[in-house]
Structure formats: C-alpha cells, structure tokens
Scaffold this motif. Structure first.
Motif, short mmCIF file in Angstrom:
data_model
loop_
_atom_site.label_atom_id
_atom_site.label_comp_id
_atom_site.label_asym_id
_atom_site.label_seq_id
_atom_site.Cartn_x
_atom_site.Cartn_y
_atom_site.Cartn_z
N PRO A 129 63.12 11.81 -1.52
CA PRO A 129 62.38 10.91 -0.62
C PRO A 129 63.25 10.53 0.58
O PRO A 129 64.49 10.56 0.51
N ASP A 130 62.61 10.14 1.69
CA ASP A 130 63.35 9.81 2.90
C ASP A 130 64.32 8.65 2.71
O ASP A 130 65.32 8.55 3.42
N ASN A 131 64.02 7.75 1.74
CA ASN A 131 64.86 6.56 1.58
C ASN A 131 65.91 6.73 0.48
O ASN A 131 66.53 5.76 0.06
N GLY A 184 68.49 -0.40 9.72
CA GLY A 184 68.02 -1.77 9.61
C GLY A 184 68.75 -2.56 8.55
O GLY A 184 69.65 -2.07 7.87
N ALA A 185 68.34 -3.81 8.41
CA ALA A 185 68.98 -4.70 7.44
C ALA A 185 68.59 -4.33 6.01
O ALA A 185 67.51 -3.81 5.75
N TYR A 186 69.50 -4.58 5.08
CA TYR A 186 69.21 -4.42 3.66
C TYR A 186 70.05 -5.44 2.91
O TYR A 186 71.09 -5.91 3.39
N ASP A 187 69.58 -5.83 1.73
CA ASP A 187 70.33 -6.80 0.94
C ASP A 187 70.72 -6.29 -0.44
O ASP A 187 71.44 -6.96 -1.18
N ARG A 220 71.76 9.08 -7.30
CA ARG A 220 70.91 8.75 -6.15
C ARG A 220 71.22 7.36 -5.64
O ARG A 220 71.39 6.43 -6.43
N ILE A 221 71.27 7.20 -4.31
CA ILE A 221 71.57 5.91 -3.67
C ILE A 221 70.38 5.52 -2.82
O ILE A 221 69.88 6.32 -2.01
N SER A 222 69.92 4.29 -2.97
CA SER A 222 68.82 3.79 -2.14
C SER A 222 69.10 2.35 -1.76
O SER A 222 69.90 1.65 -2.40
N GLY A 227 63.31 -6.59 -2.00
CA GLY A 227 62.54 -5.80 -2.95
C GLY A 227 61.80 -4.62 -2.38
O GLY A 227 61.19 -3.85 -3.12
N ARG A 228 61.84 -4.41 -1.06
CA ARG A 228 61.15 -3.30 -0.43
C ARG A 228 62.15 -2.24 0.02
O ARG A 228 63.20 -2.55 0.57
#
Length: 234
Positions: A129-131, A184-187, A220-222, A227-228
């Motif tokens: 997947p792209d993410n 973009g931002a991620y937490d 795999r890393i995402s 939560g999105r």
C-alpha cells in the motif's frame, strides 16, 4: 548521535519541502556516473534484500505534487528524456545505449542558492500500500544513497570528519523514522514483522534502527495521526 546520523543522510541527499520561495542557485544536475553508482549498488543487493523492487531518484527539496518536472540525460548535443516515476522522481533506465563519462542528468529545476544535493533514493517493493514501507527497501535505499555519497570522495569524507563519525556504519545506526517518512504530521509509527508488532508514539526517545537484526527485511513500517493512516510520498 542520532541527530548527527540524520544530518549526514540529509547532506548526502535532500529532505523534501517547497523550494520555489528560495533564491535560485545552480541548475539541478548531476554526473550520470554518480547516479549510476547508486543504481549499481541497488542491482547488486536487490536480489537478496528486495527482490522485485524498483529504484527511483527523487529531486531534492521538490514537493512530489509539483508535477511539471522534467529530467534529461545530456551528452554532447544529445538530450534523452528520462521516465518520470512520479511528479518529482525519475528512473535511470539501462537501455540508454552508450553513455560517455561526461554525460550529465539535468532537471528543469534549480538548487536553492548555495546548495548542491544528491537526489533522494527511493526503493519500492511491489504490492505494498502507498502508506507502507518495507524494512529491506529502506535498508537498500540507504545503502545506495551512501554509495552515491562516497563516490564524491573528499566531500563525503569531510562530512564524516566534521561529525566525528569515521568508521561508523551510518545506515546500520540510522533510525527507521529518518528515511522515507511522510511529509505531513504523524504521531505514531507502527512496525510489523510477522506476529511481532511495535507501536510507538513520537514522544519515544528510542526507535529501531535499520541495522537492528531482530527486524527482518520483510518488516512493514507505517505512520498514523490520531489513528488515521498518513500516506507517504510516492
């Protein structure tokens, strides 16, 4: 230590952000043989580390959504358009015919004033997947990036000397969140490897490194925010 490692990788390549607001410097161009060094490293290691994967070169500090980019191979009075993999990344095909040692790869962009950066290496295995990113792809991308940087000789050794890091395996010590991350931002970052699953917030001080052998190449890393899933640049 981790900050210095990230700095070395950024100096070897270029993190992505808008460049149009900055004063223009030299035209964005690199010796063909320099990029070929990364391609050679990729092709040598891919059958074992990332079978079926492809390599692309991303224009440094050019946003992926900026879609009017063009890249050409230039030798003498001959110009060959290179295939664009995405809005800001290109491939270096092997079927270009005879390429002489003076050939250059030229983009229709300029470096920011005072900068000269290598393209960012991106390795992608099929079917993801792209993410999602694969650990083996990140390891191979870093290795190819470092081979390209080392081909610069004195310049790269000077960077290592300034950081006090001679003899250190940069890619082994680099945290997985320092390469091919979302714009973009991620937490939260999640790493999954078979039945093993690690979920960490950005407040955690320690993140697995590329050289951590307890994580296989198939891990795999995402990334996610509240939560999105956060998509990564293609």
């Amino acid at each position: 230590m981790h900050t210095r490692l990230a700095l070395i990788l950024l100096l070897a390549a270029g993190s992505v952000h808008a460049a149009d607001s900055q004063p223009s410097g030299k035209p964005m161009a690199w010796p063909y043989r320099l990029l070929e060094t990364a391609q050679d490293a990729f092709e040598q290691r891919a059958p074992m580390q990332a079978p079926g994967a492809t390599l692309a070169f991303s224009l440094p500090k050019v946003p992926p959504e900026q879609g009017d980019n063009q890249v050409e191979l230039v030798q003498g009075d001959q110009r060959i358009a290179l295939p664009m993999v995405s809005g800001a990344s290109f491939a270096l095909p092997r079927d270009l015919g005879r390429v002489d040692g003076a050939a250059t790869v030229v983009a229709n962009r300029h470096f920011r004033k005072g900068e000269t950066l290598h393209p960012n290496i991106a390795v992608r295995s099929p079917g993801l997947p792209d993410n999602v990113r694969r650990m083996g792809d990140l390891r191979l991308a870093c290795a190819a990036q470092m081979e390209m940087a080392k081909a610069e000789g004195f310049k790269f050794r000077a960077v290592l000397a300034a950081a006090g890091m001679f003899g250190l395996g940069v890619c082994k010590e680099l945290e997985v969140t320092k390469i091919d991350v979302p714009q973009g931002a991620y937490d939260t970052v999640t790493i999954e490897d078979g039945a093993r699953r690690l979920v960490q917030g950005t407040v955690h001080a320690s993140v697995p490194r590329l050289g951590d052998g307890t994580w296989s190449d198939e891990a795999r890393i995402s990334y996610s925010l509240v939560g999105r899933s956060v998509p990564q640049a293609k």
